[in-house]
Design an enzyme around this catalytic site. Sequence first.
Site, PDB file in Angstrom:
ATOM      1  N   ASN A  66      -1.692   1.945   5.743  1.00 28.87           N
ATOM      2  CA  ASN A  66      -0.822   0.890   5.224  1.00 28.87           C
ATOM      3  C   ASN A  66      -0.409   0.046   6.419  1.00 28.87           C
ATOM      4  O   ASN A  66       0.162   0.579   7.369  1.00 28.87           O
ATOM      5  CB  ASN A  66       0.400   1.561   4.563  1.00 28.87           C
ATOM      6  CG  ASN A  66       1.494   0.578   4.212  1.00 28.87           C
ATOM      7  OD1 ASN A  66       1.231  -0.597   4.008  1.00 28.87           O
ATOM      8  ND2 ASN A  66       2.712   1.064   4.130  1.00 28.87           N
ATOM      9  N   GLY A  67      -0.710  -1.237   6.389  1.00 26.61           N
ATOM     10  CA  GLY A  67      -0.358  -2.096   7.524  1.00 26.61           C
ATOM     11  C   GLY A  67      -1.517  -3.014   7.872  1.00 26.61           C
ATOM     12  O   GLY A  67      -2.455  -3.177   7.084  1.00 26.61           O
ATOM     13  N   GLU A  79      16.818 -17.804  -8.462  1.00 22.94           N
ATOM     14  CA  GLU A  79      16.467 -16.429  -8.830  1.00 22.94           C
ATOM     15  C   GLU A  79      15.860 -16.382 -10.244  1.00 22.94           C
ATOM     16  O   GLU A  79      14.891 -15.659 -10.484  1.00 22.94           O
ATOM     17  CB  GLU A  79      17.717 -15.536  -8.727  1.00 22.94           C
ATOM     18  CG  GLU A  79      17.532 -14.088  -9.113  1.00 22.94           C
ATOM     19  CD  GLU A  79      16.511 -13.324  -8.281  1.00 22.94           C
ATOM     20  OE1 GLU A  79      16.010 -13.850  -7.285  1.00 22.94           O
ATOM     21  OE2 GLU A  79      16.183 -12.189  -8.676  1.00 22.94           O
ATOM     22  N   LYS A 133      12.142 -14.938 -11.003  1.00 26.75           N
ATOM     23  CA  LYS A 133      11.866 -13.861 -11.976  1.00 26.75           C
ATOM     24  C   LYS A 133      10.788 -14.311 -12.956  1.00 26.75           C
ATOM     25  O   LYS A 133       9.859 -13.580 -13.264  1.00 26.75           O
ATOM     26  CB  LYS A 133      13.122 -13.454 -12.764  1.00 26.75           C
ATOM     27  CG  LYS A 133      14.188 -12.710 -12.024  1.00 26.75           C
ATOM     28  CD  LYS A 133      13.818 -11.313 -11.612  1.00 26.75           C
ATOM     29  CE  LYS A 133      13.134 -11.282 -10.265  1.00 26.75           C
ATOM     30  NZ  LYS A 133      13.924 -11.157  -9.088  1.00 26.75           N
ATOM     31  N   GLU A 138       7.284 -14.607 -11.326  1.00 30.27           N
ATOM     32  CA  GLU A 138       6.712 -13.308 -10.948  1.00 30.27           C
ATOM     33  C   GLU A 138       6.085 -12.581 -12.117  1.00 30.27           C
ATOM     34  O   GLU A 138       5.025 -11.993 -11.980  1.00 30.27           O
ATOM     35  CB  GLU A 138       7.809 -12.388 -10.385  1.00 30.27           C
ATOM     36  CG  GLU A 138       8.199 -12.682  -8.981  1.00 30.27           C
ATOM     37  CD  GLU A 138       9.139 -11.602  -8.461  1.00 30.27           C
ATOM     38  OE1 GLU A 138       8.767 -10.915  -7.513  1.00 30.27           O
ATOM     39  OE2 GLU A 138      10.243 -11.442  -9.000  1.00 30.27           O
ATOM     40  N   ARG A 154       3.837  -0.249  -4.936  1.00 25.18           N
ATOM     41  CA  ARG A 154       3.603  -0.764  -3.588  1.00 25.18           C
ATOM     42  C   ARG A 154       2.295  -1.533  -3.472  1.00 25.18           C
ATOM     43  O   ARG A 154       2.017  -2.168  -2.450  1.00 25.18           O
ATOM     44  CB  ARG A 154       3.571   0.390  -2.584  1.00 25.18           C
ATOM     45  CG  ARG A 154       4.859   1.154  -2.493  1.00 25.18           C
ATOM     46  CD  ARG A 154       4.736   2.275  -1.490  1.00 25.18           C
ATOM     47  NE  ARG A 154       4.535   1.756  -0.150  1.00 25.18           N
ATOM     48  CZ  ARG A 154       5.508   1.406   0.672  1.00 25.18           C
ATOM     49  NH1 ARG A 154       6.753   1.548   0.299  1.00 25.18           N
ATOM     50  NH2 ARG A 154       5.241   0.931   1.859  1.00 25.18           N
ATOM     51  N   CYS A 202       0.840  -1.193   0.000  1.00 32.78           N
ATOM     52  CA  CYS A 202       0.000   0.000   0.000  1.00 32.78           C
ATOM     53  C   CYS A 202       0.880   1.249   0.000  1.00 32.78           C
ATOM     54  O   CYS A 202       1.957   1.264   0.570  1.00 32.78           O
ATOM     55  CB  CYS A 202      -0.949   0.100   1.201  1.00 32.78           C
ATOM     56  SG  CYS A 202      -2.063  -1.290   1.363  1.00 32.78           S
ATOM     57  N   TRP A 253      -2.851  -2.733  -1.619  1.00 36.00           N
ATOM     58  CA  TRP A 253      -2.554  -4.152  -1.826  1.00 36.00           C
ATOM     59  C   TRP A 253      -3.346  -4.863  -0.736  1.00 36.00           C
ATOM     60  O   TRP A 253      -3.030  -4.764   0.444  1.00 36.00           O
ATOM     61  CB  TRP A 253      -1.059  -4.411  -1.679  1.00 36.00           C
ATOM     62  CG  TRP A 253      -0.660  -5.811  -1.997  1.00 36.00           C
ATOM     63  CD1 TRP A 253      -0.366  -6.340  -3.217  1.00 36.00           C
ATOM     64  CD2 TRP A 253      -0.482  -6.890  -1.059  1.00 36.00           C
ATOM     65  NE1 TRP A 253      -0.028  -7.670  -3.100  1.00 36.00           N
ATOM     66  CE2 TRP A 253      -0.096  -8.029  -1.793  1.00 36.00           C
ATOM     67  CE3 TRP A 253      -0.625  -7.006   0.323  1.00 36.00           C
ATOM     68  CZ2 TRP A 253       0.167  -9.265  -1.192  1.00 36.00           C
ATOM     69  CZ3 TRP A 253      -0.372  -8.231   0.931  1.00 36.00           C
ATOM     70  CH2 TRP A 253       0.022  -9.345   0.160  1.00 36.00           C
ATOM     71  N   LYS A 272       5.866  -4.297  -4.509  1.00 37.85           N
ATOM     72  CA  LYS A 272       7.325  -4.195  -4.414  1.00 37.85           C
ATOM     73  C   LYS A 272       7.830  -4.400  -2.993  1.00 37.85           C
ATOM     74  O   LYS A 272       8.814  -5.076  -2.765  1.00 37.85           O
ATOM     75  CB  LYS A 272       7.739  -2.807  -4.913  1.00 37.85           C
ATOM     76  CG  LYS A 272       9.237  -2.537  -4.863  1.00 37.85           C
ATOM     77  CD  LYS A 272       9.954  -3.287  -5.949  1.00 37.85           C
ATOM     78  CE  LYS A 272      11.439  -3.028  -5.960  1.00 37.85           C
ATOM     79  NZ  LYS A 272      12.139  -4.109  -6.691  1.00 37.85           N
ATOM     80  N   HIS A 276      16.685 -37.045  -8.425  1.00 40.24           N
ATOM     81  CA  HIS A 276      16.001 -37.451  -7.191  1.00 40.24           C
ATOM     82  C   HIS A 276      14.505 -37.158  -7.231  1.00 40.24           C
ATOM     83  O   HIS A 276      13.852 -37.133  -6.187  1.00 40.24           O
ATOM     84  CB  HIS A 276      16.647 -36.766  -5.980  1.00 40.24           C
ATOM     85  CG  HIS A 276      18.074 -37.159  -5.782  1.00 40.24           C
ATOM     86  ND1 HIS A 276      18.467 -38.423  -5.395  1.00 40.24           N
ATOM     87  CD2 HIS A 276      19.218 -36.458  -5.967  1.00 40.24           C
ATOM     88  CE1 HIS A 276      19.784 -38.485  -5.330  1.00 40.24           C
ATOM     89  NE2 HIS A 276      20.267 -37.298  -5.685  1.00 40.24           N
TER      90      HIS A 276
HETATM   91  O1  M6R Z   1      12.877  -5.166  -0.273  1.00 40.08           O
HETATM   92  P1  M6R Z   1      13.353  -6.554  -0.030  1.00 40.08           P
HETATM   93  O2  M6R Z   1      14.677  -6.826  -0.677  1.00 40.08           O
HETATM   94  O3  M6R Z   1      13.390  -6.897   1.427  1.00 40.08           O
HETATM   95  O4  M6R Z   1      12.292  -7.481  -0.705  1.00 40.08           O
HETATM   96  C1  M6R Z   1      12.343  -8.866  -0.546  1.00 40.08           C
HETATM   97  C2  M6R Z   1      11.381  -9.559  -1.474  1.00 40.08           C
HETATM   98  O5  M6R Z   1      10.073  -9.185  -1.184  1.00 40.08           O
HETATM   99  C3  M6R Z   1      11.689  -9.232  -2.929  1.00 40.08           C
HETATM  100  O6  M6R Z   1      12.986  -9.574  -3.275  1.00 40.08           O
HETATM  101  C4  M6R Z   1      10.717  -9.966  -3.868  1.00 40.08           C
HETATM  102  O7  M6R Z   1      10.917 -11.333  -3.791  1.00 40.08           O
HETATM  103  C5  M6R Z   1      10.891  -9.445  -5.285  1.00 40.08           C
HETATM  104  N1  M6R Z   1       9.606  -9.189  -5.875  1.00 40.08           N
HETATM  105  C6  M6R Z   1      11.660 -10.365  -6.155  1.00 40.08           C
HETATM  106  O8  M6R Z   1      11.713  -9.953  -7.466  1.00 40.08           O
END
Ligand code: M6R
Length: 621
Positions: free
Chosen positions: A100-101, A493, A497, A500, A27, A2, A74, A616, A516
């Site tokens: 927000n929270g 990673e 990506k 996501e 956000r 948010c 969000w 984010k 395995h």
């Molecule tokens: O701001 P942060 O690095 O703490 O965020 C951690 C994760 O939320 C963040 O890396 C998330 O997995 C990303 N969307 C990955 O692309």
Amino acid sequence: MCGIVGYVGRSEAAPILLDGLRRLEYRGYDSAGVAIVDGDRVETRKCAGRIADLGKLMTAEPPAGTYGISHTRWATHGKPTDQNAHPHFDQSGKLALVHNGVIENYQALREDLQREGEHNFTSDTDTEVLAHLIGKHFEASGSNGNANAKSRLVTAVRTALQQVIGTYGIALVHKDIPDFIVGARRGSPLVLGVGKEENFLASDVSAIVAYTRDAVYLNDFDIVAVEREKFEISSLAGEGGHYQVSKVEFTDEDIKKGDYPHYMLKEIYEQPGSVRDAMRGRLSAEECTAKLGGLEMTTAELRAVDRIVLTGCGTALHAGRIGEYIIEQLAGLPVEIEFSSEFRHRNTPMTGDTLVFAISQSGETADTLGALRESRRKGYRTLGICNNVASTIARESDGGVYMHAGPEIGVAATKSFTSQVTIMSLIGLLFGRMRHLSTSEGSEVIDALEALPAQIEETLKLTDHVKEIAKKYARSPGVLFFGRQFNYPVALEGALKLKEITYIFAEGHPSAELKHGIIALVRPEVPCVFIAPDDAVFSKNLNNMEQVKARKGPIIAVTSGGCAKRLEGIADDVITVPSAPDFVMPVLSVIPLQLLAYHMAVELGLDVDKPRNLAKSVTVE
Ligand code: M6R
């Protein structure tokens, strides 16, 4: 999660709030709204959907007024609907609040309010309960009649927040109190932008940097009363708050997309510079080591460290996983990597000389913040590796290393990852040189690090090749990623990506795990990406590729140096990155995977920068 923007000044609030929300859309982006006060009317526009949808509502019926609050959501409590979109009102309909929270005890508070009398709720949110609670205290204080409305409202906010369990960054206005906004924070970021005859509140400075670069980063339990020409900060306990006005490091230009179609692509292309900035001034050719003054530790204290724990979430966790390999190799120190969400609730046995690093781009991730606090509560020195200066993790840690990667807006983290991995090497070098690394070995590490920016430039030239591969596989039902040693976390990673931003099912595994169980998933429709550079385990990776090939699985190989030749007849597509020592290879080998995910998402016509269900910065548990 948010985003909040508040404005009080002499300009029309609507365009400023809308512009701020656009910049905070990363956000959260499932619903949005504004409340702007115009004389004796609170003009509200809100709807489910993106900021662009809110923009249409506001263009159709522009709300007038020079102060107001706004929110991009969000969803946590209640579906993303028009009704649940913020702002929410109190029972009188005069007080509007954005939040927000998470208010954890909102059910109990709601029941209490309902028992006490007339409280009709129109949404499923915890936020509306908070609005009613503050409104109730405000109305009740009115009957005393001895304090002015502004301080009564601040007191009502304080009284209500003292009853709240949970996290909040809030902003609120009241129809009967002109040119006045109250903000407060606990666990969710809130920054005050200090302007000339205007002031701002926002979840993140990027929302307001176009108007002012003077900012006060509020602390947990701060309450701020904001007017056009002044502001006053007090604590939840009612004491005067201490604050400092800081200059925002970046400008409005830095957060523009420029000629790039997406922030993610811009940020991928920024990596030569961001990796260079992560090292800038931190390498000493003379002493063949890294200089990390921000750790705030003496040589003796550094020397005494006998174990390192790294913690983070998502991409930051993956960078930490690479850090585990790097620091163990360069420094010979035992390193453990923990999901922040697990670490914070688990009683990890820790020795006296354990050093904890909390890795977080945003510096606001609730789980990583929780892990940091738990670690400090237990008395361990806990350092932050953050990008956002003055973020909560940066401020609450005992010291740390800033990434200096510049603002990362794309929801899929890219440049922060390579900066984090680079910092892992700096830490490895520093601890290594205090232990068994010789000066010549230290020099070799420095040479490898200094070569990286130019090698990233080279790697980025592969984009057209990767784009072709992306087109070929964009409609795959799933993709498997494999790697060994330093490149196993790169496989994780790469899979993250892809998931996501393309919503394609993807998994990352150590290559050897294939046999395995995962091999059952191998089939002609499911490409397997192997990160197999020219290193000590290349032949082992090659064996695993043969196993996939034998089962007609398509293979995309990311390799380096002369190994491309050995992949002929085995891999269907080969991407060759520059040769580099194993501990820096992840900085290069991840780039084709970032590009692959990006181009596959573009090929599928998806919203790369705002993938579904994500935000984010994850400031809730
Ligand atoms: O701001 P942060 O690095 O703490 O965020 C951690 C994760 O939320 C963040 O890396 C998330 O997995 C990303 N969307 C990955 O692309």
